[in-house]
Design an enzyme around this catalytic site. Structure first.
Site, PDB file in Angstrom:
ATOM      1  N   ASN A 104      -3.776   8.555   5.773  1.00  0.00           N
ATOM      2  CA  ASN A 104      -2.366   8.937   5.775  1.00  0.00           C
ATOM      3  C   ASN A 104      -1.992   9.922   6.892  1.00  0.00           C
ATOM      4  O   ASN A 104      -0.855   9.897   7.384  1.00  0.00           O
ATOM      5  CB  ASN A 104      -1.993   9.586   4.425  1.00  0.00           C
ATOM      6  CG  ASN A 104      -1.845   8.592   3.290  1.00  0.00           C
ATOM      7  OD1 ASN A 104      -2.036   8.928   2.128  1.00  0.00           O
ATOM      8  ND2 ASN A 104      -1.494   7.350   3.604  1.00  0.00           N
ATOM      9  N   GLU A 155       7.075  13.072   2.296  1.00  0.00           N
ATOM     10  CA  GLU A 155       5.917  13.646   1.597  1.00  0.00           C
ATOM     11  C   GLU A 155       4.999  14.395   2.564  1.00  0.00           C
ATOM     12  O   GLU A 155       3.784  14.390   2.376  1.00  0.00           O
ATOM     13  CB  GLU A 155       5.120  12.524   0.914  1.00  0.00           C
ATOM     14  CG  GLU A 155       5.616  12.161  -0.468  1.00  0.00           C
ATOM     15  CD  GLU A 155       4.718  11.153  -1.167  1.00  0.00           C
ATOM     16  OE1 GLU A 155       4.231  10.231  -0.498  1.00  0.00           O
ATOM     17  OE2 GLU A 155       4.529  11.296  -2.373  1.00  0.00           O
ATOM     18  N   LYS A 204      -8.485   8.710   1.701  1.00  0.00           N
ATOM     19  CA  LYS A 204      -7.104   8.205   1.741  1.00  0.00           C
ATOM     20  C   LYS A 204      -6.235   9.141   2.591  1.00  0.00           C
ATOM     21  O   LYS A 204      -5.374   8.681   3.341  1.00  0.00           O
ATOM     22  CB  LYS A 204      -6.552   8.083   0.314  1.00  0.00           C
ATOM     23  CG  LYS A 204      -5.116   7.586   0.224  1.00  0.00           C
ATOM     24  CD  LYS A 204      -5.011   6.091   0.450  1.00  0.00           C
ATOM     25  CE  LYS A 204      -3.598   5.587   0.680  1.00  0.00           C
ATOM     26  NZ  LYS A 204      -2.718   5.663  -0.469  1.00  0.00           N
ATOM     27  N   GLY A 264       5.543   2.181  -8.900  1.00  0.00           N
ATOM     28  CA  GLY A 264       5.805   2.106 -10.342  1.00  0.00           C
ATOM     29  C   GLY A 264       6.200   0.702 -10.782  1.00  0.00           C
ATOM     30  O   GLY A 264       5.798   0.234 -11.854  1.00  0.00           O
TER      31      GLY A 264
HETATM   32  N1  LIG Z   1       4.682   2.346  -1.614  1.00  0.00           N
HETATM   33  C1  LIG Z   1       3.431   2.282  -1.203  1.00  0.00           C
HETATM   34  O1  LIG Z   1       3.037   1.313  -0.520  1.00  0.00           O
HETATM   35  C2  LIG Z   1       2.443   3.359  -1.585  1.00  0.00           C
HETATM   36  C3  LIG Z   1       1.091   3.105  -1.352  1.00  0.00           C
HETATM   37  C4  LIG Z   1       0.158   4.074  -1.706  1.00  0.00           C
HETATM   38  C5  LIG Z   1       0.577   5.257  -2.271  1.00  0.00           C
HETATM   39  N2  LIG Z   1       1.895   5.483  -2.480  1.00  0.00           N
HETATM   40  C6  LIG Z   1       2.267   6.750  -3.135  1.00  0.00           C
HETATM   41  O2  LIG Z   1       2.762   6.450  -4.433  1.00  0.00           O
HETATM   42  C7  LIG Z   1       3.766   7.412  -4.811  1.00  0.00           C
HETATM   43  C8  LIG Z   1       5.049   6.661  -5.153  1.00  0.00           C
HETATM   44  O3  LIG Z   1       5.510   6.037  -3.960  1.00  0.00           O
HETATM   45  P1  LIG Z   1       6.584   4.859  -3.934  1.00  0.00           P
HETATM   46  O4  LIG Z   1       6.460   4.224  -2.607  1.00  0.00           O
HETATM   47  O5  LIG Z   1       6.497   4.035  -5.162  1.00  0.00           O
HETATM   48  O6  LIG Z   1       7.935   5.709  -3.974  1.00  0.00           O
HETATM   49  P2  LIG Z   1       9.430   5.155  -4.301  1.00  0.00           P
HETATM   50  O7  LIG Z   1       9.532   3.706  -4.021  1.00  0.00           O
HETATM   51  O8  LIG Z   1      10.342   6.114  -3.624  1.00  0.00           O
HETATM   52  O9  LIG Z   1       9.522   5.338  -5.873  1.00  0.00           O
HETATM   53  C9  LIG Z   1       9.628   6.592  -6.494  1.00  0.00           C
HETATM   54  C10 LIG Z   1      10.578   6.420  -7.646  1.00  0.00           C
HETATM   55  O10 LIG Z   1      10.616   7.646  -8.368  1.00  0.00           O
HETATM   56  C11 LIG Z   1      11.954   7.769  -8.833  1.00  0.00           C
HETATM   57  N3  LIG Z   1      12.182   9.138  -9.286  1.00  0.00           N
HETATM   58  C12 LIG Z   1      12.298  10.280  -8.554  1.00  0.00           C
HETATM   59  N4  LIG Z   1      12.528  11.334  -9.366  1.00  0.00           N
HETATM   60  C13 LIG Z   1      12.551  10.849 -10.629  1.00  0.00           C
HETATM   61  C14 LIG Z   1      12.751  11.449 -11.896  1.00  0.00           C
HETATM   62  N5  LIG Z   1      12.994  12.762 -12.025  1.00  0.00           N
HETATM   63  N6  LIG Z   1      12.720  10.656 -13.002  1.00  0.00           N
HETATM   64  C15 LIG Z   1      12.496   9.324 -12.881  1.00  0.00           C
HETATM   65  N7  LIG Z   1      12.309   8.689 -11.700  1.00  0.00           N
HETATM   66  C16 LIG Z   1      12.335   9.448 -10.583  1.00  0.00           C
HETATM   67  C17 LIG Z   1      12.777   7.353  -7.644  1.00  0.00           C
HETATM   68  O11 LIG Z   1      14.089   7.107  -8.052  1.00  0.00           O
HETATM   69  P3  LIG Z   1      15.261   6.671  -7.037  1.00  0.00           P
HETATM   70  O12 LIG Z   1      15.145   5.165  -6.993  1.00  0.00           O
HETATM   71  O13 LIG Z   1      16.468   7.146  -7.732  1.00  0.00           O
HETATM   72  O14 LIG Z   1      14.987   7.334  -5.733  1.00  0.00           O
HETATM   73  C18 LIG Z   1      12.024   6.103  -7.212  1.00  0.00           C
HETATM   74  O15 LIG Z   1      12.469   4.974  -7.921  1.00  0.00           O
HETATM   75  C19 LIG Z   1       3.909   8.342  -3.596  1.00  0.00           C
HETATM   76  O16 LIG Z   1       3.094   9.485  -3.750  1.00  0.00           O
HETATM   77  C20 LIG Z   1       3.397   7.482  -2.435  1.00  0.00           C
HETATM   78  O17 LIG Z   1       2.912   8.251  -1.348  1.00  0.00           O
HETATM   79  C21 LIG Z   1       2.840   4.552  -2.150  1.00  0.00           C
END
Ligand SMILES: NC(=O)c1ccc[n+]([C@@H]2O[C@H](COP(=O)([O-])OP(=O)(O)OC[C@H]3O[C@@H](n4cnc5c(N)ncnc54)[C@H](OP(=O)(O)O)[C@@H]3O)[C@@H](O)[C@H]2O)c1
Length: 287
Positions: free
Chosen positions: A178, A255, A174, A13
Protein backbone atom coordinates in the site's frame (compact mmCIF):
# COMPACT_ATOMS: atom_id res chain seq x y z
CA UNK A 1 -25.74 -20.30 10.52
CA UNK A 2 -24.50 -17.17 12.28
CA UNK A 3 -26.04 -13.73 12.59
CA UNK A 4 -23.73 -11.09 11.12
CA UNK A 5 -23.87 -7.30 10.95
CA UNK A 6 -21.69 -5.51 8.41
CA UNK A 7 -20.92 -1.91 9.32
CA UNK A 8 -20.03 -0.08 6.10
CA UNK A 9 -21.58 -1.89 3.12
CA UNK A 10 -19.25 -0.31 0.55
CA UNK A 11 -16.92 -2.13 -1.86
CA UNK A 12 -15.40 -4.60 0.62
CA UNK A 13 -18.50 -4.80 2.84
CA UNK A 14 -20.72 -5.49 -0.18
CA UNK A 15 -18.51 -8.28 -1.54
CA UNK A 16 -18.30 -9.84 1.94
CA UNK A 17 -22.08 -9.52 2.45
CA UNK A 18 -22.86 -11.19 -0.88
CA UNK A 19 -20.34 -13.97 -0.23
CA UNK A 20 -21.85 -14.69 3.21
CA UNK A 21 -25.44 -14.59 1.89
CA UNK A 22 -24.43 -17.13 -0.75
CA UNK A 23 -23.29 -19.51 1.96
CA UNK A 24 -26.57 -19.19 3.92
CA UNK A 25 -25.77 -16.72 6.71
CA UNK A 26 -28.14 -14.09 8.06
CA UNK A 27 -26.64 -10.69 7.26
CA UNK A 28 -27.75 -7.21 8.33
CA UNK A 29 -26.25 -4.17 6.62
CA UNK A 30 -25.50 -1.19 8.86
CA UNK A 31 -25.26 1.86 6.58
CA UNK A 32 -25.02 5.55 7.36
CA UNK A 33 -27.55 6.44 4.65
CA UNK A 34 -30.55 4.71 3.06
CA UNK A 35 -29.70 2.17 0.35
CA UNK A 36 -31.79 1.15 -2.63
CA UNK A 37 -31.41 -2.20 -4.37
CA UNK A 38 -27.76 -3.20 -4.74
CA UNK A 39 -26.40 -5.91 -7.03
CA UNK A 40 -22.99 -7.34 -6.22
CA UNK A 41 -21.08 -8.79 -9.16
CA UNK A 42 -18.97 -11.50 -7.54
CA UNK A 43 -16.43 -13.37 -9.65
CA UNK A 44 -18.90 -16.29 -9.49
CA UNK A 45 -21.90 -14.25 -10.68
CA UNK A 46 -24.36 -11.55 -9.66
CA UNK A 47 -26.13 -11.52 -6.28
CA UNK A 48 -28.79 -9.09 -5.19
CA UNK A 49 -28.26 -7.85 -1.64
CA UNK A 50 -31.54 -8.86 -0.03
CA UNK A 51 -30.32 -8.25 3.53
CA UNK A 52 -32.17 -5.90 5.82
CA UNK A 53 -30.56 -2.46 5.97
CA UNK A 54 -30.51 -0.34 9.08
CA UNK A 55 -29.30 3.25 9.27
CA UNK A 56 -30.07 3.88 12.94
CA UNK A 57 -27.53 2.51 15.43
CA UNK A 58 -30.17 2.71 18.20
CA UNK A 59 -32.34 0.16 16.36
CA UNK A 60 -29.60 -2.46 15.86
CA UNK A 61 -29.71 -5.73 17.79
CA UNK A 62 -26.90 -7.94 19.06
CA UNK A 63 -25.40 -10.45 16.61
CA UNK A 64 -22.79 -13.23 16.66
CA UNK A 65 -20.35 -11.32 14.45
CA UNK A 66 -19.87 -7.64 13.67
CA UNK A 67 -17.70 -7.01 10.61
CA UNK A 68 -16.40 -3.45 10.34
CA UNK A 69 -15.70 -2.52 6.70
CA UNK A 70 -15.65 1.28 6.85
CA UNK A 71 -12.54 3.21 5.91
CA UNK A 72 -10.04 3.48 8.79
CA UNK A 73 -10.83 7.19 9.31
CA UNK A 74 -14.50 6.34 9.98
CA UNK A 75 -13.71 4.32 13.13
CA UNK A 76 -15.58 6.64 15.48
CA UNK A 77 -18.73 6.51 13.31
CA UNK A 78 -18.48 2.71 13.10
CA UNK A 79 -18.14 2.51 16.87
CA UNK A 80 -21.50 4.25 17.33
CA UNK A 81 -23.07 0.91 16.30
CA UNK A 82 -21.31 -1.15 18.97
CA UNK A 83 -23.51 -0.45 22.04
CA UNK A 84 -26.49 -2.21 20.38
CA UNK A 85 -24.76 -4.72 18.09
CA UNK A 86 -22.22 -6.07 20.54
CA UNK A 87 -23.56 -8.46 23.17
CA UNK A 88 -21.64 -10.64 25.64
CA UNK A 89 -20.84 -13.30 22.97
CA UNK A 90 -20.34 -11.00 19.96
CA UNK A 91 -16.97 -10.85 18.20
CA UNK A 92 -15.94 -7.80 16.18
CA UNK A 93 -13.73 -8.28 13.11
CA UNK A 94 -11.98 -5.20 11.70
CA UNK A 95 -11.66 -5.49 7.90
CA UNK A 96 -9.41 -2.52 7.16
CA UNK A 97 -6.03 -1.65 5.75
CA UNK A 98 -3.11 -0.65 7.95
CA UNK A 99 -1.45 -2.30 10.93
CA UNK A 100 -3.34 -0.64 13.80
CA UNK A 101 -6.69 -2.44 13.78
CA UNK A 102 -6.62 -3.09 17.54
CA UNK A 103 -5.30 0.36 18.51
CA UNK A 104 -7.92 2.09 16.34
CA UNK A 105 -10.81 0.38 18.12
CA UNK A 106 -9.28 0.10 21.61
CA UNK A 107 -11.18 3.22 22.82
CA UNK A 108 -14.50 1.53 22.01
CA UNK A 109 -14.12 -2.22 22.70
CA UNK A 110 -12.43 -4.58 25.12
CA UNK A 111 -9.27 -6.04 23.51
CA UNK A 112 -10.59 -9.64 23.61
CA UNK A 113 -13.59 -8.64 21.46
CA UNK A 114 -11.45 -7.39 18.54
CA UNK A 115 -10.26 -9.61 15.70
CA UNK A 116 -7.96 -7.74 13.25
CA UNK A 117 -8.25 -8.84 9.62
CA UNK A 118 -5.76 -8.37 6.78
CA UNK A 119 -8.15 -7.80 3.90
CA UNK A 120 -7.08 -8.25 0.30
CA UNK A 121 -10.41 -8.17 -1.46
CA UNK A 122 -10.31 -5.99 -4.57
CA UNK A 123 -13.64 -4.31 -5.11
CA UNK A 124 -15.27 -1.07 -6.12
CA UNK A 125 -18.65 0.59 -6.05
CA UNK A 126 -19.01 2.25 -9.47
CA UNK A 127 -22.58 3.41 -8.71
CA UNK A 128 -24.88 3.36 -5.65
CA UNK A 129 -26.71 0.28 -6.97
CA UNK A 130 -23.67 -1.79 -7.97
CA UNK A 131 -20.63 -3.30 -6.26
CA UNK A 132 -18.04 -5.21 -8.27
CA UNK A 133 -15.50 -7.77 -7.08
CA UNK A 134 -12.31 -7.07 -9.07
CA UNK A 135 -10.26 -10.13 -8.15
CA UNK A 136 -10.03 -13.13 -5.81
CA UNK A 137 -10.82 -12.17 -2.22
CA UNK A 138 -8.37 -13.13 0.51
CA UNK A 139 -8.43 -12.48 4.25
CA UNK A 140 -5.94 -13.45 6.94
CA UNK A 141 -6.58 -13.40 10.71
CA UNK A 142 -4.44 -14.25 13.73
CA UNK A 143 -4.53 -17.91 14.77
CA UNK A 144 -6.58 -18.66 17.91
CA UNK A 145 -10.17 -19.42 18.86
CA UNK A 146 -11.65 -16.24 17.31
CA UNK A 147 -9.53 -16.66 14.18
CA UNK A 148 -10.67 -20.27 13.76
CA UNK A 149 -14.33 -19.24 14.12
CA UNK A 150 -13.83 -16.48 11.54
CA UNK A 151 -12.30 -18.96 9.08
CA UNK A 152 -15.26 -21.28 9.68
CA UNK A 153 -17.71 -18.42 9.09
CA UNK A 154 -16.36 -18.06 5.55
CA UNK A 155 -16.36 -21.75 4.67
CA UNK A 156 -18.08 -22.12 1.25
CA UNK A 157 -18.09 -18.34 0.76
CA UNK A 158 -15.77 -18.40 -2.26
CA UNK A 159 -13.27 -16.24 -0.36
CA UNK A 160 -9.84 -17.50 0.68
CA UNK A 161 -9.82 -16.99 4.46
CA UNK A 162 -7.04 -18.37 6.63
CA UNK A 163 -5.47 -17.98 10.08
CA UNK A 164 -1.77 -17.41 10.65
CA UNK A 165 0.57 -17.59 13.61
CA UNK A 166 2.40 -14.58 12.14
CA UNK A 167 -0.21 -11.89 11.61
CA UNK A 168 2.47 -9.19 12.01
CA UNK A 169 4.11 -10.30 8.77
CA UNK A 170 0.74 -10.48 6.97
CA UNK A 171 -0.22 -6.86 7.76
CA UNK A 172 3.24 -5.36 7.19
CA UNK A 173 3.54 -7.15 3.85
CA UNK A 174 0.19 -5.57 2.87
CA UNK A 175 1.39 -2.15 4.10
CA UNK A 176 4.51 -2.53 1.91
CA UNK A 177 2.14 -2.98 -1.04
CA UNK A 178 0.00 0.00 0.00
CA UNK A 179 2.79 2.50 0.86
CA UNK A 180 3.79 3.47 -2.71
CA UNK A 181 0.12 3.98 -3.60
CA UNK A 182 0.69 7.51 -2.27
CA UNK A 183 2.70 8.21 -5.44
CA UNK A 184 -0.42 7.59 -7.55
CA UNK A 185 -2.53 9.77 -5.26
CA UNK A 186 0.02 12.61 -5.34
CA UNK A 187 0.42 12.53 -9.13
CA UNK A 188 -3.20 11.51 -9.86
CA UNK A 189 -1.70 8.93 -12.22
CA UNK A 190 -2.79 5.28 -12.32
CA UNK A 191 -0.66 2.14 -11.91
CA UNK A 192 1.03 2.61 -15.31
CA UNK A 193 3.17 5.37 -13.72
CA UNK A 194 5.43 2.62 -12.33
CA UNK A 195 6.71 1.90 -15.84
CA UNK A 196 8.61 5.18 -15.36
CA UNK A 197 11.92 4.12 -13.81
CA UNK A 198 12.27 7.16 -11.52
CA UNK A 199 8.77 6.64 -10.09
CA UNK A 200 9.52 2.93 -9.72
CA UNK A 201 12.74 3.69 -7.83
CA UNK A 202 10.87 6.02 -5.46
CA UNK A 203 8.29 3.25 -4.89
CA UNK A 204 11.08 0.76 -4.07
CA UNK A 205 12.54 3.21 -1.53
CA UNK A 206 9.14 3.76 0.11
CA UNK A 207 8.74 -0.02 0.35
CA UNK A 208 12.26 -0.37 1.83
CA UNK A 209 11.39 2.19 4.53
CA UNK A 210 8.21 0.27 5.31
CA UNK A 211 10.14 -3.02 5.38
CA UNK A 212 12.72 -1.65 7.82
CA UNK A 213 9.97 -0.53 10.19
CA UNK A 214 7.98 -3.76 9.72
CA UNK A 215 11.08 -5.85 10.48
CA UNK A 216 11.61 -3.82 13.67
CA UNK A 217 8.02 -4.75 14.59
CA UNK A 218 8.89 -8.43 14.00
CA UNK A 219 7.64 -8.95 10.43
CA UNK A 220 9.59 -11.33 8.22
CA UNK A 221 10.02 -9.57 4.86
CA UNK A 222 12.43 -10.77 2.21
CA UNK A 223 14.96 -8.44 0.54
CA UNK A 224 13.40 -9.15 -2.88
CA UNK A 225 10.00 -7.72 -1.83
CA UNK A 226 10.39 -4.25 -3.46
CA UNK A 227 11.28 -5.79 -6.82
CA UNK A 228 8.49 -8.37 -6.50
CA UNK A 229 5.92 -5.66 -5.75
CA UNK A 230 7.16 -3.48 -8.62
CA UNK A 231 6.95 -6.42 -10.99
CA UNK A 232 3.33 -6.88 -9.85
CA UNK A 233 2.51 -3.18 -10.44
CA UNK A 234 4.06 -3.38 -13.91
CA UNK A 235 2.15 -6.54 -14.78
CA UNK A 236 -1.18 -4.98 -13.66
CA UNK A 237 -3.47 -3.01 -16.01
CA UNK A 238 -1.97 0.45 -16.57
CA UNK A 239 -5.25 2.19 -15.81
CA UNK A 240 -5.70 0.63 -12.34
CA UNK A 241 -6.56 3.19 -9.66
CA UNK A 242 -5.83 2.51 -5.98
CA UNK A 243 -8.21 3.69 -3.27
CA UNK A 244 -6.01 6.57 -2.09
CA UNK A 245 -5.89 7.89 -5.66
CA UNK A 246 -9.65 7.32 -6.14
CA UNK A 247 -10.47 9.07 -2.87
CA UNK A 248 -8.30 12.09 -3.68
CA UNK A 249 -9.72 12.34 -7.20
CA UNK A 250 -13.27 12.26 -5.78
CA UNK A 251 -12.49 14.84 -3.08
CA UNK A 252 -13.08 12.30 -0.28
CA UNK A 253 -10.92 11.89 2.82
CA UNK A 254 -7.94 9.55 2.30
CA UNK A 255 -6.62 6.70 4.43
CA UNK A 256 -3.14 8.20 4.36
CA UNK A 257 -2.77 8.25 8.15
CA UNK A 258 -3.47 4.51 8.38
CA UNK A 259 -0.99 3.80 5.58
CA UNK A 260 2.04 6.12 5.15
CA UNK A 261 1.21 7.76 8.51
CA UNK A 262 1.59 4.37 10.21
CA UNK A 263 5.01 3.80 8.58
CA UNK A 264 6.15 7.16 10.00
CA UNK A 265 4.65 6.55 13.49
CA UNK A 266 6.18 3.09 13.91
CA UNK A 267 9.43 4.35 12.37
CA UNK A 268 9.69 7.02 15.09
CA UNK A 269 9.00 4.39 17.74
CA UNK A 270 12.07 2.43 16.55
CA UNK A 271 14.24 5.41 15.59
CA UNK A 272 14.05 4.48 11.88
CA UNK A 273 13.92 7.40 9.43
CA UNK A 274 11.10 7.23 6.86
CA UNK A 275 11.55 10.50 4.92
CA UNK A 276 9.76 9.46 1.72
CA UNK A 277 6.70 8.10 3.49
CA UNK A 278 6.70 11.14 5.78
CA UNK A 279 6.76 13.57 2.86
CA UNK A 280 3.93 11.67 1.17
CA UNK A 281 1.87 11.63 4.38
CA UNK A 282 2.42 15.37 4.96
CA UNK A 283 1.58 16.37 1.38
CA UNK A 284 -1.56 14.21 1.16
CA UNK A 285 -2.75 15.32 4.60
CA UNK A 286 -2.28 18.95 3.55
CA UNK A 287 -4.55 18.55 0.51
N1 LIG B 1 -11.86 -1.68 -2.04
C1 LIG B 1 -10.79 -2.44 -2.08
O1 LIG B 1 -10.41 -2.95 -3.15
C2 LIG B 1 -10.01 -2.74 -0.81
C3 LIG B 1 -9.05 -3.75 -0.87
C4 LIG B 1 -8.34 -4.05 0.28
C5 LIG B 1 -8.58 -3.36 1.45
N2 LIG B 1 -9.51 -2.38 1.47
C6 LIG B 1 -9.75 -1.71 2.77
O2 LIG B 1 -11.04 -2.08 3.22
C7 LIG B 1 -11.63 -1.00 3.98
C8 LIG B 1 -12.96 -0.63 3.35
O3 LIG B 1 -12.69 -0.11 2.05
P1 LIG B 1 -13.79 0.04 0.90
O4 LIG B 1 -13.05 0.18 -0.36
O5 LIG B 1 -14.84 -1.00 1.04
O6 LIG B 1 -14.41 1.45 1.30
P2 LIG B 1 -15.81 2.09 0.76
O7 LIG B 1 -16.20 1.50 -0.54
O8 LIG B 1 -15.63 3.56 0.90
O9 LIG B 1 -16.86 1.57 1.84
C9 LIG B 1 -16.90 2.05 3.16
C10 LIG B 1 -18.36 2.14 3.53
O10 LIG B 1 -18.44 2.52 4.90
C11 LIG B 1 -19.59 3.35 5.00
N3 LIG B 1 -19.56 4.05 6.27
C12 LIG B 1 -18.76 5.07 6.68
N4 LIG B 1 -19.08 5.45 7.94
C13 LIG B 1 -20.11 4.66 8.33
C14 LIG B 1 -20.87 4.57 9.51
N5 LIG B 1 -20.66 5.40 10.55
N6 LIG B 1 -21.86 3.64 9.58
C15 LIG B 1 -22.10 2.82 8.53
N7 LIG B 1 -21.41 2.85 7.37
C16 LIG B 1 -20.42 3.77 7.27
C17 LIG B 1 -19.48 4.23 3.78
O11 LIG B 1 -20.71 4.87 3.57
P3 LIG B 1 -20.96 5.92 2.38
O12 LIG B 1 -21.38 5.05 1.22
O13 LIG B 1 -22.05 6.75 2.91
O14 LIG B 1 -19.68 6.65 2.15
C18 LIG B 1 -19.13 3.21 2.72
O15 LIG B 1 -20.29 2.61 2.19
C19 LIG B 1 -10.59 0.13 3.93
O16 LIG B 1 -9.76 0.09 5.07
C20 LIG B 1 -9.78 -0.20 2.67
O17 LIG B 1 -8.47 0.34 2.70
C21 LIG B 1 -10.24 -2.05 0.36
Amino acid sequence: MSTIAIIGPGAVGGVIAASLLKSGHEVTLCARRAMGDVTVSLLSGDIKLTSPVTTDPAKAIAVDWVLVATKAYDAAGAAAWFPQLVGPRTRVAILQNGVEHRERFAPYLAAEKILPVMVDCPGERPSPDRIVQRGPGKMVVPAGAAGADFVQLFANSGLDVSATGDFTTAVWRKLCLNAPGAINALLLKPTGVFHDEAAAQLAREMIRECMAVGRAEGAILEDALPDQLLAGFRAAPRDGINSLHADRAAGRPMEVDARNGAVVRFGRKHGIPTPRNEMAAILLAAM
